[in-house]
Each structure stands twice: as C-alpha cells, then as structure tokens.
Write an enzyme that holds these catalytic residues in place. Structure first.
Site, PDB file in Angstrom:
ATOM      1  N   ASN A 183     -10.203  -0.052   1.378  1.00  0.00           N
ATOM      2  CA  ASN A 183      -8.750   0.055   1.222  1.00  0.00           C
ATOM      3  C   ASN A 183      -8.378  -0.436  -0.182  1.00  0.00           C
ATOM      4  O   ASN A 183      -8.457  -1.630  -0.463  1.00  0.00           O
ATOM      5  CB  ASN A 183      -8.100  -0.811   2.314  1.00  0.00           C
ATOM      6  CG  ASN A 183      -6.588  -0.834   2.225  1.00  0.00           C
ATOM      7  OD1 ASN A 183      -6.005  -0.387   1.248  1.00  0.00           O
ATOM      8  ND2 ASN A 183      -5.954  -1.379   3.251  1.00  0.00           N
TER       9      ASN A 183
ATOM     10  N   CYS B 211       0.817  -1.230   0.000  1.00  0.00           N
ATOM     11  CA  CYS B 211       0.000   0.000   0.000  1.00  0.00           C
ATOM     12  C   CYS B 211       0.848   1.275   0.000  1.00  0.00           C
ATOM     13  O   CYS B 211       0.325   2.371  -0.193  1.00  0.00           O
ATOM     14  CB  CYS B 211      -0.939  -0.001   1.191  1.00  0.00           C
ATOM     15  SG  CYS B 211      -1.945  -1.485   1.259  1.00  0.00           S
TER      16      CYS B 211
ATOM     17  N   HIS C  96      -3.117   7.036   3.380  1.00  0.00           N
ATOM     18  CA  HIS C  96      -3.573   5.729   2.898  1.00  0.00           C
ATOM     19  C   HIS C  96      -4.883   5.406   3.606  1.00  0.00           C
ATOM     20  O   HIS C  96      -5.003   5.551   4.825  1.00  0.00           O
ATOM     21  CB  HIS C  96      -2.501   4.680   3.205  1.00  0.00           C
ATOM     22  CG  HIS C  96      -2.948   3.278   2.968  1.00  0.00           C
ATOM     23  ND1 HIS C  96      -3.653   2.906   1.851  1.00  0.00           N
ATOM     24  CD2 HIS C  96      -2.791   2.139   3.715  1.00  0.00           C
ATOM     25  CE1 HIS C  96      -3.915   1.609   1.912  1.00  0.00           C
ATOM     26  NE2 HIS C  96      -3.410   1.130   3.035  1.00  0.00           N
TER      27      HIS C  96
HETATM   28  O1  UT7 Z   1      -3.361  -2.246   4.009  1.00  0.00           O
HETATM   29  C1  UT7 Z   1      -3.825  -3.253   4.916  1.00  0.00           C
HETATM   30  C2  UT7 Z   1      -3.890  -2.656   6.210  1.00  0.00           C
HETATM   31  N1  UT7 Z   1      -4.680  -3.383   7.175  1.00  0.00           N
HETATM   32  C3  UT7 Z   1      -5.247  -2.747   8.174  1.00  0.00           C
HETATM   33  O2  UT7 Z   1      -5.194  -1.543   8.284  1.00  0.00           O
HETATM   34  C4  UT7 Z   1      -5.975  -3.578   9.203  1.00  0.00           C
HETATM   35  C5  UT7 Z   1      -6.011  -2.903  10.539  1.00  0.00           C
HETATM   36  N2  UT7 Z   1      -6.861  -3.641  11.464  1.00  0.00           N
HETATM   37  C6  UT7 Z   1      -8.188  -3.466  11.516  1.00  0.00           C
HETATM   38  O3  UT7 Z   1      -8.747  -2.636  10.831  1.00  0.00           O
HETATM   39  C7  UT7 Z   1      -8.962  -4.305  12.507  1.00  0.00           C
HETATM   40  O4  UT7 Z   1      -8.073  -5.158  13.195  1.00  0.00           O
HETATM   41  C8  UT7 Z   1     -10.062  -5.167  11.831  1.00  0.00           C
HETATM   42  C9  UT7 Z   1     -11.216  -4.269  11.403  1.00  0.00           C
HETATM   43  C10 UT7 Z   1      -9.519  -5.932  10.636  1.00  0.00           C
HETATM   44  C11 UT7 Z   1     -10.628  -6.177  12.829  1.00  0.00           C
HETATM   45  O5  UT7 Z   1     -11.096  -5.502  13.994  1.00  0.00           O
HETATM   46  P1  UT7 Z   1     -10.675  -6.015  15.449  1.00  0.00           P
HETATM   47  O6  UT7 Z   1     -11.396  -5.187  16.418  1.00  0.00           O
HETATM   48  O7  UT7 Z   1      -9.191  -6.029  15.526  1.00  0.00           O
HETATM   49  O8  UT7 Z   1     -11.274  -7.460  15.470  1.00  0.00           O
HETATM   50  P2  UT7 Z   1     -10.553  -8.865  15.794  1.00  0.00           P
HETATM   51  O9  UT7 Z   1      -9.901  -9.402  14.574  1.00  0.00           O
HETATM   52  O10 UT7 Z   1      -9.738  -8.776  17.032  1.00  0.00           O
HETATM   53  O11 UT7 Z   1     -11.815  -9.755  16.123  1.00  0.00           O
HETATM   54  C12 UT7 Z   1     -12.668  -9.460  17.252  1.00  0.00           C
HETATM   55  C13 UT7 Z   1     -13.915 -10.311  17.128  1.00  0.00           C
HETATM   56  C14 UT7 Z   1     -13.621 -11.786  16.879  1.00  0.00           C
HETATM   57  O12 UT7 Z   1     -14.597 -12.534  17.566  1.00  0.00           O
HETATM   58  P3  UT7 Z   1     -14.281 -13.225  18.973  1.00  0.00           P
HETATM   59  O13 UT7 Z   1     -13.116 -14.139  18.717  1.00  0.00           O
HETATM   60  O14 UT7 Z   1     -13.920 -12.076  19.903  1.00  0.00           O
HETATM   61  O15 UT7 Z   1     -15.564 -13.920  19.308  1.00  0.00           O
HETATM   62  C15 UT7 Z   1     -13.825 -11.956  15.414  1.00  0.00           C
HETATM   63  O16 UT7 Z   1     -14.182 -13.262  15.056  1.00  0.00           O
HETATM   64  O17 UT7 Z   1     -14.693  -9.878  16.020  1.00  0.00           O
HETATM   65  C16 UT7 Z   1     -14.946 -10.994  15.150  1.00  0.00           C
HETATM   66  N3  UT7 Z   1     -14.980 -10.500  13.779  1.00  0.00           N
HETATM   67  C17 UT7 Z   1     -16.104 -10.045  13.194  1.00  0.00           C
HETATM   68  N4  UT7 Z   1     -17.360  -9.941  13.630  1.00  0.00           N
HETATM   69  C18 UT7 Z   1     -18.279  -9.430  12.782  1.00  0.00           C
HETATM   70  C19 UT7 Z   1     -13.947 -10.393  12.893  1.00  0.00           C
HETATM   71  N5  UT7 Z   1     -14.378  -9.877  11.736  1.00  0.00           N
HETATM   72  C20 UT7 Z   1     -15.703  -9.664  11.879  1.00  0.00           C
HETATM   73  C21 UT7 Z   1     -16.711  -9.152  11.035  1.00  0.00           C
HETATM   74  N6  UT7 Z   1     -17.974  -9.049  11.523  1.00  0.00           N
HETATM   75  N7  UT7 Z   1     -16.452  -8.743   9.780  1.00  0.00           N
END
Ligand code: UT7
Length: 335
Positions: free
Chosen positions: A287, A117, A257
C-alpha cells in the site's frame, strides 16, 4: 474566469518506486510472521522502500518529471502544483519542494492537501474545479508517500502493509470539448478518525510546561478499517456509476487504491467485474497510500495491462476516514 465550464484533459501520468525490495520473508527477521500469513490476508508479497537519504520529495520529483514529459508541456508551463502526501518530509509544503526540484522559474501556486490514501482523487477533484472555472490551465498533481519512515517496525499488524512510491498526473484544459472526468466525487467522515491516525503532537513552550516530543507513528486498527471499508466502498462505487448513468460494463478498467486484495475483490464482486478489468499491483508494492492509484494507472499502461482510448474507474479510501471515486477517460499519449 469564464461563464462556460471548461472541460479537463488528462495529459500525462508518471510514477516512481524505489529500488530496494523487502519481501515478506525479509519481515520474518523483524517479528514472528510468514509469507503465507501476509499474502493470504493482504495479497502482498513484497514492497519497495526508500534507502539512505531518499525520501518522498525525490520520489515525487521523479514521478512529476515523468508525467510532465508525457504531457508534452515544459515544466515552466505548469500553472499550479498540488501535492498529496501522508508522509511529508517537509510539512511547510511538499508542493514547493517539488516546484524547486523541477526547476520551475515561474512563481506559481504550490501547496499540499491531506486526504491520506484518497489524496490523488481529492487533488483531481480540486483541479477539475479550478480548470472548469478557467482559473488555471495546466495543473500537476503529485501523490508521494514515504510511509516506511513513519511506521512502527515492531508492529506486525501495520508495518506489513505499506510501501513507498509516488505517482503524478498533469491535467489541462481540453481544447476539443471532451471532458476526461466523466464523474468525480469525494467524501469523508471524521467520526472514524480513530481507525488510522498519524499524530503529530509537537512540543509545548517550556515556559508553559515541560513536555516531551512523542514520535509520529502510523497507528491503525486493521480489523476496524477492513470492516468499515468493506461495508461502504462497494456500495459507494456502485452508486458512483449509477449516478453517472453508467453500468459496470461501461467502464474498461477499475484502478483501485491498493490497500488489501480482499477489499479490492469485494468491490470487484459487487460490480461483477472480470479479472482482466481490475488493475492490481499490490503484490509487488504493498500500500503506497496516495500514490497507489496513479502508480497502478501509469504502470498498468506501461506494461500493457491498461490499453488507452478507454475508460477507468478510480476509487480509494484512506485515513480520516476519506474516500472517493472518479470515472475517467484515458486518451492515447498520456503515458
Ligand atoms: O490505507 C490503509 C488501509 N488499511 C487497510 O486497508 C487495512 C485493512 N485491514 C487488513 O488488511 C487486516 O486487518 C490486516 C491484514 C491488517 C490484519 O489482518 P486480520 O485478519 O484483521 O488480523 P488481526 O489484526 O485481527 O489479528 C489476528 C491475529 C492476532 O493474533 P491473536 O490475537 O488472534 O493471537 C494478531 O496478533 O493475527 C496476529 N497477527 C499476525 N500474525 C502473523 C497480526 N499481524 C500478524 C502478522 N503475522 N503480520
């Protein structure tokens, strides 16, 4: 070659996004998620995705054509093409494909860089050096990404984030002696390669051992990326300004970005920038990787959010991990 460093002028910018819109609501048909979950964590409401045979070369070509038209040059006046793509459809050079599509008849250098990116900033940094040395005059940088074909559409933690799109920039020698690159810097740290990866394993020779081709799919540790970037990027951007002898109030816009609205806000808060100075379109495009900064720039100018005769701080990060920033002048006529 010359003994004197030649300044760079940004001559034109352009962009292209596909027509197909996929909303957060649409994604609920693929897995358990909600508009509220996605929007509050990322700032994304919808993204544009390619359809049919459309791909990153088509998008890149349109963005490049647009930027070249704005620059006032003819395609045959371009001396070099640098293509930045994290989702190339042709690994043996997207740059050459764009060269062909633009109908350029001269046999100029065209090649790809891989900095995820941060690709546009890496490309601009490279172009700056090549123009400064007098080796090349008119350089086209095309950042084009087609992430949707490389996502695991059952992985709700990753596939919610990305969209497809392309942005392009034409840079040239500044004849008035004013350099549009006030400051530019690029960085990387391969020790964080595990945070986002796109493995391409290929296949061994069957005479050596039988092997299967594994699909190439984007793998991301979202929480890990968030923590890494939230820790380094705000401080890095502040230092970039400081090293250029500038304060945040000296730049008119920040064009970051578009990865996550919370990361953008962390940089904004660190610099104390008011809302009107921060250019975001993540809500509508998600993104788009390397394309996100030039899309935000070109669309910002087109919609009037970004006024010209101004300065902008471009900053981004990506897989690798890579990151970088540039403080640039935006002259009248670039878009
Ligand atoms: O150029 C690439 C750059 N990438 C980025 O900038 C990514 C930066 N990171 C993020 O934006 C965030 O980490 C995400 C939006 C991708 C994820 O958010 P998070 O708050 O870090 O969620 P997590 O991965 O820690 O997951 C928390 C919970 C999990 O459930 P449990 O295990 O706590 O029961 C996931 O299974 O949220 C769940 N989860 C979702 N729930 C509903 C993960 N994705 C989803 C979803 N909808 N789409």
């Amino acid at each position: 070659m010359t003994d004197k460093l030649i300044p760079l002028r940004i001559a034109g910018v352009g962009y292209c996004v596909p027509d197909t819109v996929i909303t957060n609501e649409d994604l609920t048909k693929l897995y358990e998620t909600s508009d509220e979950w996605i929007y509050t964590r990322t700032g994304i409401k919808e993204r544009r995705l390619v359809s049919g045979n459309q791909n990153a070369i088509d998008l890149g070509y349109e963005a490049a054509k647009n930027a070249i038209e704005k620059s006032g040059f003819a395609p045959d006046e371009i001396d070099m093409i640098i293509a930045a793509s994290t989702a190339p459809i042709e690994l043996y050079s997207m740059g050459c494909q764009i060269h062909k599509r633009l109908g350029i008849t001269r046999q100029i250098p065209a090649f790809d860089i891989s900095a995820a990116c941060t690709g546009l900033i890496y490309g601009l940094s490279l172009a700056k050096g090549l123009i400064a040395s007098g080796m090349y005059k008119n350089i086209l940088i095309v950042a084009t990404d087609n992430n949707s074909k490389l996502l695991d559409w059952t992985d709700r933690g990753t596939s919610i984030l990305f969209g497809d799109g392309a942005g392009a920039m034409v840079v040239t020698q500044a004849e008035d002696g004013i350099d549009d690159i006030i400051s530019i810097d690029i960085k990387s740290d391969g020790n964080y390669d595990h945070l986002i990866s796109l493995p391409f394993d290929g296949k061994n020779c069957p005479l050596v051992e039988p092997s299967e081709v594994k699909p190439s799919i984007i793998k991301m540790n979202g929480r890990g990326v968030y923590s890494f970037v939230a820790k380094i990027l705000p401080k890095y951007v502040e230092e970039l300004l400081h090293n250029a002898g500038l304060k945040s109030e000296d730049v008119d816009y920040m064009i970051p970005h578009q990865a996550n609205i919370r990361i953008i806000q962390a940089v904004q808060d660190r610099l104390g920038l008011p809302e009107e100075k921060v250019v975001t379109n993540i809500k509508y495009y998600g993104n788009t990787s390397a394309a996100s900064i030039p899309i935000a720039l070109a669309e910002g100018v087109e919609t009037g959010k970004v006024k010209l005769n101004s300065t902008a701080l471009l900053c981004g990060f990506g897989a690798g991990m890579t990151w970088g920033g540039a403080i640039v002048r935006l002259r009248e006529g670039i878009c």
